[in-house]
Scaffold this motif. Structure first.
Motif, PDB file in Angstrom:
ATOM      1  N   ALA A   1      -5.411   3.220   4.282  1.00 13.27           N
ATOM      2  CA  ALA A   1      -4.983   2.849   2.938  1.00 13.27           C
ATOM      3  C   ALA A   1      -6.140   3.006   1.960  1.00 13.27           C
ATOM      4  O   ALA A   1      -5.988   3.491   0.835  1.00 13.27           O
ATOM      5  CB  ALA A   1      -4.476   1.411   2.940  1.00 13.27           C
ATOM      6  N   ARG A   2      -7.306   2.607   2.437  1.00 13.75           N
ATOM      7  CA  ARG A   2      -8.471   2.675   1.555  1.00 13.75           C
ATOM      8  C   ARG A   2      -8.794   4.129   1.211  1.00 13.75           C
ATOM      9  O   ARG A   2      -9.057   4.464   0.067  1.00 13.75           O
ATOM     10  CB  ARG A   2      -9.664   2.005   2.231  1.00 13.75           C
ATOM     11  CG  ARG A   2     -10.627   1.417   1.221  1.00 13.75           C
ATOM     12  CD  ARG A   2     -11.831   0.853   1.908  1.00 13.75           C
ATOM     13  NE  ARG A   2     -11.510  -0.261   2.773  1.00 13.75           N
ATOM     14  CZ  ARG A   2     -12.183  -0.550   3.893  1.00 13.75           C
ATOM     15  NH1 ARG A   2     -13.196   0.203   4.272  1.00 13.75           N
ATOM     16  NH2 ARG A   2     -11.845  -1.579   4.635  1.00 13.75           N
ATOM     17  N   THR A   3      -8.786   4.980   2.213  1.00 15.34           N
ATOM     18  CA  THR A   3      -9.117   6.379   1.931  1.00 15.34           C
ATOM     19  C   THR A   3      -8.076   6.981   0.986  1.00 15.34           C
ATOM     20  O   THR A   3      -8.424   7.778   0.120  1.00 15.34           O
ATOM     21  CB  THR A   3      -9.153   7.223   3.210  1.00 15.34           C
ATOM     22  OG1 THR A   3      -7.958   6.958   3.937  1.00 15.34           O
ATOM     23  CG2 THR A   3     -10.352   6.926   4.035  1.00 15.34           C
ATOM     24  N   GLU A   4      -6.877   6.553   1.163  1.00 14.67           N
ATOM     25  CA  GLU A   4      -5.841   7.085   0.280  1.00 14.67           C
ATOM     26  C   GLU A   4      -6.133   6.708  -1.168  1.00 14.67           C
ATOM     27  O   GLU A   4      -6.071   7.543  -2.066  1.00 14.67           O
ATOM     28  CB  GLU A   4      -4.498   6.513   0.704  1.00 14.67           C
ATOM     29  CG  GLU A   4      -3.349   7.428   0.383  1.00 14.67           C
ATOM     30  CD  GLU A   4      -2.155   7.065   1.244  1.00 14.67           C
ATOM     31  OE1 GLU A   4      -1.384   6.217   0.788  1.00 14.67           O
ATOM     32  OE2 GLU A   4      -2.015   7.619   2.346  1.00 14.67           O
ATOM     33  N   ARG A   5      -6.495   5.437  -1.303  1.00 14.72           N
ATOM     34  CA  ARG A   5      -6.794   4.985  -2.656  1.00 14.72           C
ATOM     35  C   ARG A   5      -8.013   5.724  -3.200  1.00 14.72           C
ATOM     36  O   ARG A   5      -8.066   6.134  -4.345  1.00 14.72           O
ATOM     37  CB  ARG A   5      -7.049   3.479  -2.641  1.00 14.72           C
ATOM     38  CG  ARG A   5      -6.592   2.814  -3.918  1.00 14.72           C
ATOM     39  CD  ARG A   5      -6.917   1.339  -3.887  1.00 14.72           C
ATOM     40  NE  ARG A   5      -8.308   1.078  -3.620  1.00 14.72           N
ATOM     41  CZ  ARG A   5      -8.760   0.041  -2.926  1.00 14.72           C
ATOM     42  NH1 ARG A   5      -7.933  -0.829  -2.441  1.00 14.72           N
ATOM     43  NH2 ARG A   5     -10.053  -0.127  -2.704  1.00 14.72           N
ATOM     44  N   PHE A   6      -8.985   5.878  -2.322  1.00 20.98           N
ATOM     45  CA  PHE A   6     -10.206   6.551  -2.725  1.00 20.98           C
ATOM     46  C   PHE A   6      -9.895   7.982  -3.171  1.00 20.98           C
ATOM     47  O   PHE A   6     -10.363   8.442  -4.209  1.00 20.98           O
ATOM     48  CB  PHE A   6     -11.178   6.552  -1.545  1.00 20.98           C
ATOM     49  CG  PHE A   6     -12.484   7.209  -1.827  1.00 20.98           C
ATOM     50  CD1 PHE A   6     -13.395   6.615  -2.679  1.00 20.98           C
ATOM     51  CD2 PHE A   6     -12.808   8.413  -1.231  1.00 20.98           C
ATOM     52  CE1 PHE A   6     -14.604   7.223  -2.935  1.00 20.98           C
ATOM     53  CE2 PHE A   6     -14.008   9.020  -1.485  1.00 20.98           C
ATOM     54  CZ  PHE A   6     -14.908   8.431  -2.341  1.00 20.98           C
TER      55      PHE A   6
END
Lengths: 630, 477
Positions: free
Chosen positions: A291-296
């Motif tokens: 999820a974090r990488t997606e947001r990033f």
């Protein structure tokens, strides 16, 4: 008479009921209806707590059914079920709403006759008019591949499966509608012949239970049979797409993989509690990271979008007049309003360029001078706002979506696939140095090599090549030939360089020796003789090595040497500079020591240094000798 | 104003897929036999499978089991829930299905006393009578008509381990003696799963004589998964007896029928009751039956399953149980006592073979093995099925049987399953209503027998006549 009067009569202090709950009192007062006459008097008796009066109901509950239609009649009707496949032998009876004669509501077949109370003794006549169960249509059967004896022998032979067992498997598959857990559960094949044997009887005969089959075995066999029969009935190239997909799927069934998968599943089931928890937490972690990488990524994309450089060579002629600028402003305003920008910047940051840039561009009454500037500024400013401005500028395209913009930009050209070595060979792909413009000849490349060398060296190299019977200029300079030639050339130059170095060292040693001899003579020291002899031996050894090396190409016949060179091409190419470098380093060392010696003439250390340098030389020559042997 | 129900003309008739054909569902078990009409929610008739016998006479029904001379109490089933005495079984079933479930039928006109004189009125009356047998197949029709259940298909249940012989015998009895138009034999766990609304389930049936675990896949029993042990209601009674025998002072079970009157006594004091005297010997079987009733009451009101984390044998847990408030039980003769940790201990053997009374016996055969406990059964059952269906089964655990009504049973089961299969989704489906738990299999049969799509499955009388009793093995898989 009010309640207060009653309270007075009964000597009850009236305020204890009224005072503490004024709010309730107020509430009660509100909805009190306006009553008249006796009713009001009665109501007042209750005082602040009104008397609950239940109205008397003097009519009955309303009839539930408004319609006065007579109750519908039901009748016990026999029916059969065509899905049973026993010609309607079983006749059961259920209650059905009775239909009027000739009413179209029910199917015509059962409205036509009033079947007599049939029971079980039904005759053919009745069966015809009997109603069929409405549920018969839900009877769906699975299609199992069919084959006859010949087809089995020509297509379906298997070492592991007899025909009887295959029949049995297909039978089970049909019985259980391809529900594999059930098929596997009930699979209990007993080979016929063995069954007969045991029936005949020696009691000692062991009952050979049918092979225990795993579910994968059963599936593999079934799919194999089904796929083959499918192909027999309809060759693969004529199959429709879904048919072919099914065929493919059945053909590609991999029992081994299934088995492994099940093994994994078993292992997962037998995890301990801690392992299960750990895995769960790991999964959570992974999810969070994703999820974090997606947001990033999202943020980064947004950033790139902002950094998008606007192209400033759009046609600006429509804006050369003030009217044009006015329409531009209008356009900007509308797009600005219509657009809901997703931004990671704060709201203030996000809107400020929008409000700042367009007015400054438009508020100029005399745009002729400033137009350039503003456009230039906007083209320079790496602002997303501007990229938005510039897209709508082209009048033909009224949809200024940044999305399309980013799509074009975001979709980088697909990365070129890396070819493997084999593929390179197959496709004939090769890489070369950057070529100059215009046609060039390959041999020119070789000529270039010469150009860096001094004339003497060039001569030496050509001599060496001539000794190898190779023309200085290649007759047929194909790519391979030139590359080989380059390798050879490199080796030759390496040798020439080494020879040069050795010559020089020889010369220096001779000079030093001459100097020393003079000094010795002058001092007349006796024990110097010994040393000298020793040194001379070494010197000769060293020289011998050098000479050997130089002579080698001459002694060997040319083609052999060439082949040797070719075989060791890679090695020599690498070795040559590597060897040269330490040689040079030693050379400088030697020189430095010589310098020292000169400063302190007559010391014994000088001879030691000299000795050392000589040994260094000998090792160097040893190395080159070794290389020669190779 | 309340909402009016839909008028019958607009009411959907087939929305539930139901199609009632007045089928009868018969669910024989070791303790009780249940019967009723398919489509109803409870069996109309529930009587003990025990019956009384005086000489040759058989007496069926609870109300006939009384102290009498020469009265023996018997059961037509054996402890495996398989019918043993077929004559008695047929009689008992017929008594239930015909005497108790059917309306009293009019005698045939020839015998009803109206036809003494042969005047014309009576003949006309016969013609107009709609329930009279059809005129054309009179001879054979009349013969069928004599048989009691000629218009009710019969759905019967059986234990999953029932033998092929017993199944064939069942269809023979049904077809020959009652001439049912159709018959079906279904396995109890399948029906229990249906009663819970599931076609795929792991059914844990904790009944009177047996506890069984069976995996059901798509409405069919997975044979390799069938596991059973005797750890059921009767075994629990045995545990209670052992516990009462071993307690200090020893407690005698005096069944209710023995007590003429009693006086209240303090807890733990000997009973003061006058016992009834009979001038004939009371048979052991009758006394055992009556004692079993007392024990059933004890189970219902006192026994509880240990449901806190860890087992009862875990150090400290028993002391903790002792410190908790107990329950008082008064026996029919007035003796009463507070039961504390004992009430957990008697049921603990179902879960933990080491906690059962008699676990320290030297005698191997009387000891419980690990595979006989409920977790052991479940594990063995799941090991017998394909690994792909196991998660689905664990997510659909159906609990049925009246012994599962013990307090805390489901909590404990959940704990045990969680410990057995950590990381799996486990969902236990146990009906909340006592009666639904007691009659799970019957209710499933009631649902099945009233389904429209089921009617194509019945084994019809014609098929039986053509193929013989062996057809039941072929059809009821």
């Amino acid at each position: 008479m009010t309640s207060r009067d009653v309270h007075d009569v009964l000597n009850i202090p009236s305020d204890h009921s009224g005072a503490p709950r004024p709010s309730k009192k107020g509430k009660n007062h509100g909805p009190r209806p306006n009553l008249k006459g006796l009713a009001r008097e009665v109501q007042n008796l209750g005082g602040d707590n009104p008397i609950a009066i239940v109205p008397e109901v003097n009519f009955f509950k309303k009839r539930r059914f408004a319609s006065r239609k007579p109750a519908t009649k039901w009748e016990l009707k026999p029916f059969s079920n065509s899905a049973r496949g026993d010609n309607g032998n079983l006749i059961l009876r259920h209650w059905k709403r009775k239909t009027e004669d000739g009413a179209p509501a029910e199917a015509s077949q059962d409205s036509e006759a009033q079947p007599a109370e049939g029971g079980t003794g039904a005759t053919e006549k009745k069966v015809e008019v009997l109603e069929d169960s409405a549920f018969a249509k839900f009877n769906v059967q699975v299609a199992v591949p069919q084959y006859n004896e010949d087809q089995y022998h020509s297509n379906l032979q298997s070492d592991d499966w007899t025909k009887e067992e295959t029949d049995y498997l297909l039978e089970l598959a049909k019985d259980f509608d391809l529900r594999w857990p059930l098929i596997w559960d009930r699979y209990d094949f007993i080979p016929k012949s063995s069954a007969e044997e045991t029936a005949n009887g020696t009691s000692t005969a062991v009952v050979p239970a049918g092979k225990s089959r795993t579910m994968e075995d059963l599936k593999a066999r079934y799919y194999q049979v089904a796929a083959k029969m499918m192909a027999v009935q309809k060759p693969a190239q004529y199959m429709t797409r879904p048919e072919f997909e099914l065929y493919e799927m059945m053909q590609n069934f991999d029992a081994e993989q299934e088995r492994k998968r099940k093994q994994f599943a078993l292992n997962t089931m037998s995890r301990s509690k801690d392992e299960a928890r750990e895995e769960e937490s790991l999964l959570l972690e992974v999810k969070r990271i994703l999820a974090r990488t997606e947001r990033f990524n999202e943020e980064r994309r947004e950033l790139y979008r902002r950094l998008d450089y606007p192209n400033s060579d759009a046609d600006i002629s429509p804006f050369k007049s003030s009217a044009g600028l006015q329409t531009l402003l209008q356009q900007l305003m509308t797009t600005d309003k219509a657009k809901k920008r997703k931004s990671i910047m704060g709201p203030g940051e996000g809107t400020s360029p929008a409000s700042a840039v367009p007015p400054s561009a438009v508020s100029e009454t005399n745009p002729v001078n400033n137009r350039r500037e503003s456009i230039a500024a906007s083209s320079v400013a790496p602002n997303r706002r501007d990229s938005d401005i510039h897209t709508p500028v082209t009048p033909a395209e009224p949809t200024p979506t940044t999305a399309t913009n980013t799509k074009k930009k975001g979709a980088a050209p697909p990365e070129r696939r890396k070819l493997t070595q084999q593929e390179e060979q197959v496709y004939g792909v090769s890489y070369h140095d950057r070529l100059g413009s215009g046609p060039t000849f390959r041999y020119e490349k070789i000529n270039k090599l010469y150009s860096h060398k001094s004339g003497q060296q060039q001569l030496r190299i050509t001599n060496a090549l001539a000794e190898l019977d190779i023309a200085a200029r290649l007759v047929m300079p194909t790519a391979q030939v030139t590359s080989q030639f380059e390798v050879l050339w490199g080796a030759v130059t390496g040798l020439v360089d080494l020879r040069k170095i050795s010559d020089r060292l020889d010369g220096e040693i001779k000079v030093e020796e001459a100097k020393k001899a003079e000094r010795d003579k002058a001092r007349g020291i006796v024990n110097g003789d010994k040393e000298k002899a020793e040194k001379k031996g070494e010197q000769q050894n060293g020289e011998g090595g050098e000479k050997d090396k130089a002579a080698a190409p001459q002694n060997g016949d040319a083609p052999a040497a060439a082949s040797v060179e070719k075989n060791t091409a890679g090695e020599t190419a690498q070795d040559a500079p590597a060897v040269a470098a330490p040689d040079q380093a030693k050379e400088t060392e030697v020189k430095a020591e010589e310098g020292e010696e000169e400063k302190r003439p007559g010391s014994s250390g000088g001879t030691g240094a000299l000795k050392r340098s000589a040994s260094v030389l000998s090792t160097a020559s040893d190395k080159s000798a070794k290389r020669q042997k190779k | 104003m309340s909402q009016q129900p839909l008028a019958s003309s607009v009411q959907p008739t087939d929305i539930y897929g139901g199609d009632e054909v007045a089928a009868i569902v018969l669910d024989p078990g070791y303790c009780h036999t249940r019967a009723g009409f398919a489509g109803e929610e409870m069996p109309k008739q529930v009587i003990p499978s025990f019956y009384g016998q005086i000489g040759e006479r058989e007496l069926f029904g609870d109300e006939y089991i009384n102290p009498r001379a020469n009265f023996e109490v018997k059961n037509y089933m054996n402890r495996d829930s398989v019918v043993e005495d077929w004559d008695a079984a047929a009689n008992l079933w017929e008594w239930m299905l015909v005497e108790r479930l059917q309306p009293p039928r009019p005698l045939p006109p020839s015998k009803n006393g109206l036809n003494i004189g042969d005047d014309g009125d009576v003949v006309m009356d016969e013609d107009g009578n709609p329930s009279a047998p059809p005129a054309e197949g009179a001879e054979e029709g009349a013969e069928e008509y004599e048989k009691p259940l000629y218009e009710n298909p019969l759905l019967m249940t059986e234990a999953p381990w029932n033998s092929a012989k017993a199944r064939e015998k069942a269809i023979e009895v049904v077809m020959e003696t009652w001439s049912c138009p159709a018959f079906w034999l279904s396995k109890t766990p399948v029906l229990s799963a249906f009663a819970a609304g599931k076609a795929t389930a792991l059914v844990l049936d904790v009944g009177g004589a047996n506890t069984s675990v069976t995996a059901i896949h798509d409405g069919m029993v997975l044979k390799r998964s069938v596991q059973r042990s005797h750890v059921g209601g009767l075994w629990l009674s045995g545990q209670i007896r052992t516990m009462l025998d071993g307690s200090e002072p020893k407690v005698d079970i005096v069944p209710t029928f023995m007590v003429e009157n009693k006086k209240p006594v303090e807890a733990g004091q000997p009973a003061e009751a006058r016992l009834r005297k009979f001038d004939f010997p009371i048979s052991n079987s009758f006394r055992a039956y009556e004692e079993e009733r007392v024990l059933t009451e004890f189970k219902e009101s006192v026994v509880e399953v240990w449901r806190s984390p860890g087992r009862l044998l875990t150090p400290g847990n028993e002391d903790y149980a002792r410190s908790q408030p107990g329950r008082v039980f008064e026996f029919p003769d007035g003796y009463n006592q507070m039961w504390r940790e004992q009430r957990y201990k008697v049921a603990e053997g179902m879960w933990d073979e080491n906690a059962a009374y008699g676990a320290n016996n030297a005698d191997e055969s009387s000891r419980l093995s690990k595979s006989q406990t409920i977790p052991g059964l479940i594990k063995a059952a799941l090991d017998g099925v394909d690994v792909d269906v196991r998660p689905n089964l664990l997510a659909n655990v159906v609990v049925t049987g009246s012994t599962s009504l013990l307090n805390g049973f489901n909590d404990r089961l959940n704990l045990e399953l969680g410990a057995l299969y950590p990381g799996m989704k486990i969902k236990i489906h146990a009906a909340g209503l006592t009666s639904e738990r007691r009659f799970g299999a019957w209710i499933g049969g009631s649902i099945l027998g009233s389904l429209g799509t089921f009617h194509q499955m019945w084994i019809s009388r014609t098929e039986y006549q053509e193929n013989g009793a062996g057809i039941v093995e072929k059809r009821c898989k």
